[in-house]
Every structure is written in structure tokens, then in C-alpha cells.
Design an enzyme around this catalytic site. Structure first.
Site, PDB file in Angstrom:
ATOM      1  N   LYS A 130       0.867  -1.434   0.048  1.00  0.00           N
ATOM      2  CA  LYS A 130      -0.001   0.454   0.086  1.00  0.00           C
ATOM      3  C   LYS A 130       0.977   1.452   0.112  1.00  0.00           C
ATOM      4  O   LYS A 130       2.065   0.883   0.579  1.00  0.00           O
ATOM      5  CB  LYS A 130      -0.399   0.400   1.177  1.00  0.00           C
ATOM      6  CG  LYS A 130      -2.112   0.864   1.045  1.00  0.00           C
ATOM      7  CD  LYS A 130      -3.219   0.578   0.394  1.00  0.00           C
ATOM      8  CE  LYS A 130      -4.133   0.994   0.303  1.00  0.00           C
ATOM      9  NZ  LYS A 130      -5.794   0.256  -0.023  1.00  0.00           N
ATOM     10  N   ASP A 170      -6.922   4.561  -4.355  1.00  0.00           N
ATOM     11  CA  ASP A 170      -7.614   4.630  -3.793  1.00  0.00           C
ATOM     12  C   ASP A 170      -8.560   5.632  -3.096  1.00  0.00           C
ATOM     13  O   ASP A 170      -8.599   6.454  -4.152  1.00  0.00           O
ATOM     14  CB  ASP A 170      -6.663   3.624  -2.751  1.00  0.00           C
ATOM     15  CG  ASP A 170      -7.829   3.229  -0.972  1.00  0.00           C
ATOM     16  OD1 ASP A 170      -7.951   2.372  -0.922  1.00  0.00           O
ATOM     17  OD2 ASP A 170      -7.361   4.335  -0.398  1.00  0.00           O
TER      18      ASP A 170
HETATM   19  P1  NDP Z   1     -12.646   7.992  -2.434  1.00  0.00           P
HETATM   20  O1  NDP Z   1     -11.790   8.332  -2.663  1.00  0.00           O
HETATM   21  O2  NDP Z   1     -13.802   7.504  -3.697  1.00  0.00           O
HETATM   22  O3  NDP Z   1     -14.426   8.061  -1.921  1.00  0.00           O
HETATM   23  C1  NDP Z   1     -13.554   8.070  -0.193  1.00  0.00           C
HETATM   24  C2  NDP Z   1     -15.040   8.416   0.065  1.00  0.00           C
HETATM   25  O4  NDP Z   1     -15.305   8.301   1.941  1.00  0.00           O
HETATM   26  C3  NDP Z   1     -15.746  10.417   0.552  1.00  0.00           C
HETATM   27  O5  NDP Z   1     -17.146  10.274  -0.010  1.00  0.00           O
HETATM   28  C4  NDP Z   1     -14.730  10.861   1.365  1.00  0.00           C
HETATM   29  O6  NDP Z   1     -15.354  11.844   1.778  1.00  0.00           O
HETATM   30  C5  NDP Z   1     -15.243   9.722   1.973  1.00  0.00           C
HETATM   31  N1  NDP Z   1     -14.221  10.407   3.257  1.00  0.00           N
HETATM   32  C6  NDP Z   1     -12.389   9.724   3.587  1.00  0.00           C
HETATM   33  N2  NDP Z   1     -13.012  10.146   4.468  1.00  0.00           N
HETATM   34  C7  NDP Z   1     -13.488  10.229   5.170  1.00  0.00           C
HETATM   35  C8  NDP Z   1     -13.421  10.314   6.584  1.00  0.00           C
HETATM   36  N3  NDP Z   1     -12.011  10.740   7.865  1.00  0.00           N
HETATM   37  N4  NDP Z   1     -14.636  10.906   7.015  1.00  0.00           N
HETATM   38  C9  NDP Z   1     -15.641  10.110   7.050  1.00  0.00           C
HETATM   39  N5  NDP Z   1     -15.819   9.909   4.992  1.00  0.00           N
HETATM   40  C10 NDP Z   1     -14.731  10.161   4.685  1.00  0.00           C
HETATM   41  O7  NDP Z   1     -12.578   6.211  -2.262  1.00  0.00           O
HETATM   42  P2  NDP Z   1     -13.240   5.109  -2.064  1.00  0.00           P
HETATM   43  O8  NDP Z   1     -14.480   4.656  -2.110  1.00  0.00           O
HETATM   44  O9  NDP Z   1     -11.721   4.243  -3.387  1.00  0.00           O
HETATM   45  O10 NDP Z   1     -12.537   4.618  -1.053  1.00  0.00           O
HETATM   46  C11 NDP Z   1     -13.327   3.661   0.097  1.00  0.00           C
HETATM   47  C12 NDP Z   1     -12.952   3.200   0.844  1.00  0.00           C
HETATM   48  O11 NDP Z   1     -13.015   2.419   0.530  1.00  0.00           O
HETATM   49  C13 NDP Z   1     -11.588   2.959   1.272  1.00  0.00           C
HETATM   50  O12 NDP Z   1     -10.979   2.860   3.040  1.00  0.00           O
HETATM   51  C14 NDP Z   1     -10.639   2.105   0.346  1.00  0.00           C
HETATM   52  O13 NDP Z   1      -9.062   1.805   1.004  1.00  0.00           O
HETATM   53  C15 NDP Z   1     -11.546   0.697   0.631  1.00  0.00           C
HETATM   54  N6  NDP Z   1     -11.756   0.636  -0.903  1.00  0.00           N
HETATM   55  C16 NDP Z   1     -11.479   1.164  -1.824  1.00  0.00           C
HETATM   56  C17 NDP Z   1     -11.233   0.057  -2.790  1.00  0.00           C
HETATM   57  C18 NDP Z   1     -11.171   0.834  -4.757  1.00  0.00           C
HETATM   58  O14 NDP Z   1     -10.777   0.117  -5.628  1.00  0.00           O
HETATM   59  N7  NDP Z   1     -11.085   2.560  -4.893  1.00  0.00           N
HETATM   60  C19 NDP Z   1     -10.746  -0.775  -2.650  1.00  0.00           C
HETATM   61  C20 NDP Z   1     -11.017  -1.912  -1.792  1.00  0.00           C
HETATM   62  C21 NDP Z   1     -11.128  -0.763  -0.328  1.00  0.00           C
HETATM   63  P3  NDP Z   1     -14.726  12.840   1.263  1.00  0.00           P
HETATM   64  O15 NDP Z   1     -15.284  13.689  -0.089  1.00  0.00           O
HETATM   65  O16 NDP Z   1     -15.382  14.259   2.079  1.00  0.00           O
HETATM   66  O17 NDP Z   1     -13.791  13.358   1.566  1.00  0.00           O
END
Ligand code: NDP
Length: 451
Positions: A130, A170
Site C-alpha cells: 500500500k 484508493d
Molecule cells: P474515494 O476517494 O472515491 O471516496 C472516499 C469517500 O469516503 C468520500 O465520500 C470521502 O468523503 C469519504 N471519507 C474519506 N475520509 C473520510 C473521513 N475521515 N470521514 C468520513 N468520510 C470520509 O475512495 P474510495 O471509494 O476508493 O475508497 C473508500 C474506502 O474503500 C477506503 O477505505 C478504501 O481503502 C476502500 N477500498 C477502495 C478500493 C477501490 O477499489 N477504490 C478497494 C478496496 C477498498 P470526502 O469527499 O468528504 O473526503
């Protein structure tokens, strides 16, 4: 011959805490896995004498580097970049890159550790890694993001490669950022290889990669419900996040007949009693990605919805819940509320969104609870398929990949059931995922001797 070291669980955890001071997320992730592994290895001498768990919980290497870039006003900015290569016993390191101000060594070590088990669970030959930076893409222009990505890759390129370490996206890293980083890698090395996944379709990307994590989490949920003779038709779902994983999970829930009630971001959550249908999900995708808007504005666009500032959605009564935002967003008290409200199943789209207290609540209540390392593995699985397509210089059709994703998620469910089924038939998915993931990596490590 040295006497094998059968340390007990508390002593093992003491050591982890001592060696990793100020790294609470990493310690939490190791504890969650070790709680199950200690029982499993009790009578397995090789795993003890070869110190397998101790070795998996020590990253192969942690690379930390300076990333300098210039903002639009000509100011020099300095960020910290990382790549954590946790374990490559079963394949090249593989795992996403995160750009978020909360990124530090602890967060990336926990993610790389989890990734090692997740990747093993997919059945594909991928090790765990990562990376990322404390760079905050919010409020930055596209040119600033491009300059940052180029500077980040100018150091990262030395540590990665199609057969060494293959990063992906991510939080804060989507197709656009992958494009900027791939362009810089190619420019520096003069080599066109599958060194990153999540690429655009024009230059070696795979169909359904953007959808795969969210869709996969819902397929896993459907597999869990099926063990109780249920499906998603008519079920109410609450989802956190509004990024890549959350919006695609929402899309698949709706396609399978469920009703999505909430989405969120770091500002709060929206509750739409009419349901967030496919048209509204499309609005959210465009709003968050192209207009870089906030989820609060959903309530202006769809007046029956309400916005709850600074809150998480776990208090909204539901049948199923999918935390899809970030780590430790669902705490013990939230888990108790979900259980009290009759929530049947929880499928994690995010990595470690539930804290240890919450995990224990779901386990005790016998909730159908899937940890992210099992339920969100669809993304990295399709990344693995992207690597295969790149190596073979071909692309599979969308229908083929959709079927492969479904089959992989069913395979992960079966592996969890194999090691997690309890007396009485309840499946402890945390235990099942931890043991199945551990066993594959551990057995490969045994074959290599002490390295
Ligand atoms: P994105 O950047 O597309 O979206 C992240 C989302 O989570 C946004 O809505 C963001 O809101 C919110 N968020 C981030 N930090 C916080 C926080 N501290 N408190 C509340 N909301 C928060 O990321 P992904 O959708 O790709 O990833 C989301 C999760 O899924 C992560 O844990 C990632 O590790 C996991 N994941 C992702 C994969 C992928 O293929 N993309 C694969 C496997 C796991 P805001 O816009 O306000 O920041």
C-alpha cells in the site's frame, strides 16, 4: 535446533505495540487478525517455530520519501510519500495509493497488512502492499494534481514494476491520477508495462475495474444473505461514503432490488426516505467527481432528503449496512445501534471501517458481518485480472469479467465459510477470512525457509 517460541497472545501483542509505537491503526489491524490466528496455530508447530505471524506483521520494507511540487501561485510545497511493501510470498506486492491528509506510516502499514490477507483470499497470485501521501487533493486544480502525481512517481518508479509491485487507486486516487502517474512512469522508464492498475481503457485498463469493489461488496452481501435463504429484494440499505466504492455499492444494491437510504462524506450524511435510485446515484457521481461538490448539496437537489451535518448514518434503521468511506468510521456504539435496530448484515466496502469494539459486538450478536478484507476484495481481484490482460496483451469482454468477479466473490465467501463456520452453522466471516488468508501466505513462507 532452537527451541520454538510459543508466545501467548498478550505477549505477542505487547511486542507489536512496543515495536510500533504511535501506530494505533497498525496495532489494531494486527490484533484483529492475531485474535483468530492464535487459536488456529495452537497445534501447528511449524507456524510457531518459523515465526510466521511475527514475520507477516513486519513489513518487508517501508519506503518514505519527500515529494516537492509547485502550486499554481508558484509556492514550493513539500509532502511525504510512502510505499509499504508488506509481503510478496504469493506474488508481486499489490495495493492502492491513497492521497489524503490523514495518511501516515501507521495507516499505510495497516492497509498493507490487511491487503496481504485480502489478496490471498482472492485466489490470485498477489502479495500485499500500500502507498500514498498526506497530499490533500481537495481544492487543488487539475494541473496541481498532475504536478504532484508526476513528482510522486519520480521517486516511486524505482520501487515498483510489473513483476515487483503494482499499485492502484484508493481514497483520493481515481482514473485521472492513475493516468498522470502512468504517464510519468512511462516517460522516466521508456517502458509500457502493466505497472499500475485502474488504468484508462485506451491504455491497458480493464472493464469493470471502477465498479468492482462496490459491486463485489454487494455480491458478497448477497452470498451472506443466501445462507439464510434471503436476498436483497425489498431490503433497506444504509451506505457511508459517496466516492468510488459507495456509489457503485449503491448502484448494485438498487439493481438487485434493494432501497438505498443514505450516503455520506466527511461533512455528514444524507437520508433520502424515497430511496437513492440509479438516476440520483448518477447525480452523486457527477456531483462528487466532476463538480467536486459535497454530499450536503444532495438535499438541495432532492428536497425530500435531509442532511445531517457532522454525523454518520448508522442510526437510520435498515436491513443491511455497507460502510464504504474510511477506517474506524463505525464504532462500538454504532454497532450496538445497528444490532438493536434489527440490521441483519454488514458488508464492509472500506478497509477496517469498524473498530475492534464494533467487531466484537457484531460477532456476539451473530450478525452476518463481512470484514473488508473479504467483502471489498473485488477491486483488487479485477486489478489482478487487469494484470493478466496486460501480460497477455489482450482484453476480456465486460460480460466475462462480470462473471469472473461474481465467481471470485463466491469463492471468497466459500473460503470464509470453510474456516469460519461455527457449531450451529453460524459463519464467523472475520475468523474465516483471517485464517484462509493467513494459511495461504504462511504455507508459501514455510516453503521458502527463513528469508
Ligand atoms: P474515494 O476517494 O472515491 O471516496 C472516499 C469517500 O469516503 C468520500 O465520500 C470521502 O468523503 C469519504 N471519507 C474519506 N475520509 C473520510 C473521513 N475521515 N470521514 C468520513 N468520510 C470520509 O475512495 P474510495 O471509494 O476508493 O475508497 C473508500 C474506502 O474503500 C477506503 O477505505 C478504501 O481503502 C476502500 N477500498 C477502495 C478500493 C477501490 O477499489 N477504490 C478497494 C478496496 C477498498 P470526502 O469527499 O468528504 O473526503
Amino acid at each position: 535446533m532452537a527451541v520454538s517460541d510459543h508466545v501467548d497472545f498478550p505477549t505477542f501483542m505487547e511486542g507489536v505495540k512496543k515495536r510500533n509505537p504511535h501506530q494505533p491503526e497498525f496495532v489494531q489491524a494486527v490484533q484483529e487478525v492475531a485474535e483468530d490466528i492464535f487459536d488456529f496455530i495452537e497445534d501447528k508447530e511449524d507456524y510457531h517455530s518459523e515465526q510466521i505471524l511475527r514475520r507477516i506483521a513486519e513489513p518487508d520494507r517501508v519506503v518514505s520519501f519527500r515529494v516537492c511540487w509547485e502550486d499554481d501561485n508558484g509556492n514550493v510545497r513539500v509532502q511525504r510519500g510512502y510505499r509499504v511493501q508488506n509481503n510478496n510470498a504469493i506474488g508481486p506486492y499489490k495495493g492502492g495509493i491513497r492521497f489524503h491528509p490523514s495518511v501516515n506510516e501507521s495507516v499505510l502499514k495497516f492497509l498493507a497488512f490487511e491487503q496481504t490477507f485480502k489478496n490471498a483470499l482472492t485466489g490470485l497470485p498477489m502479495g500485499g502492499g500500500k502507498g500514498g501521501s498526506n497530499f490533500n487533493p481537495k481544492g487543488k486544480s487539475v494541473r496541481e494534481i498532475m504536478r504532484f502525481c508526476q513528482s510522486f512517481m519520480t521517486e516511486l518508479y524505482r520501487h515498483i514494476g510489473a513483476d515487483i509491485d503494482v499499485p492502484a487507486g484508493d481514497i483520493g486516487v481515481g482514473g485521472r491520477e492513475i493516468g498522470f502517474m502512468f504517464g510519468q512512469y512511462k516517460r522516466i522508464t521508456n517502458e509500457f508495462t502493466g505497472v499500475l492498475t485502474g488504468k484508462g481503457m485506451e491504455y491497458g485498463g480493464s472493464m469493470i475495474r471502477p465498479e468492482a469493489t462496490g459491486y463485489g461488496a454487494v455480491y458478497f452481501l448477497a452470498n451472506m444473505l443466501a445462507t439464510k435463504g434471503m436476498d436483497l429484494t425489498g431490503k433497506t440499505a444504509i451506505i457511508s461514503g459517496s466516492g468510488n466504492v459507495a456509489t457503485h455499492a449503491a448502484e448494485k444494491i438498487v439493481q438487485l432490488g434493494g432501497k438505498v437510504l443514505t450516503l455520506s462524506d466527511s461533512g455528514g450524511f444524507v437520508h433520502d426516505p424515497d430511496g437513492i435510485d440509479l438516476e440520483k446515484i448518477q447525480w452523486v457521481k457527477e456531483h462528487k467527481t466532476h463538480r467536486r461538490g459535497r454530499i450536503s448539496e444532495y438535499a438541495d437537489a432532492f428536497p425530500r432528503a435531509t442532511f445531517h451535518e457532522g454525523k454518520t448514518p448508522w442510526g437510520v434503521p435498515c436491513d443491511v449496512a455497507l460502510p464504504c468511506a474510511t477506517q474506524n468510521e463505525l464504532l462500538g456504539a454504532d454497532a450496538r445501534t445497528l444490532v438493536a435496530n434489527g440490521c441483519i448484515a454488514v458488508s464492509e466496502g472500506a478497509n477496517m471501517p469498524t473498530d475492534l469494539d464494533g467487531v466484537h459486538v457484531f460477532k456476539a450478536a451473530k450478525t452476518l458481518y463481512a470484514p473488508g478484507k473479504a467483502s471489498n476484495a473485488g477491486g483488487v481481484a479485477v486489478s489482478g485480472l487487469e494484470m493478466s490482460q496486460n501480460s497477455a496483451r489482450r482484453s476480456w469482454k465486460e460480460e466475462e469479467l462480470q462473471q469472473m468477479l461474481k465467481d471470485i466473490m463466491s469463492g471468497i465467501h466459500a473460503r470464509c465459510a470453510e474456516y469460519g463456520t461455527q457449531d450451529g452453522g453460524h459463519i464467523d466471516y472475520v475468523k474465516g477470512a483471517n485464517i484462509a488468508g493467513f494459511k495461504k501466505v504462511a504455507d508459501a513462507m514455510l516453503a521458502f525457509g527463513v528469508v
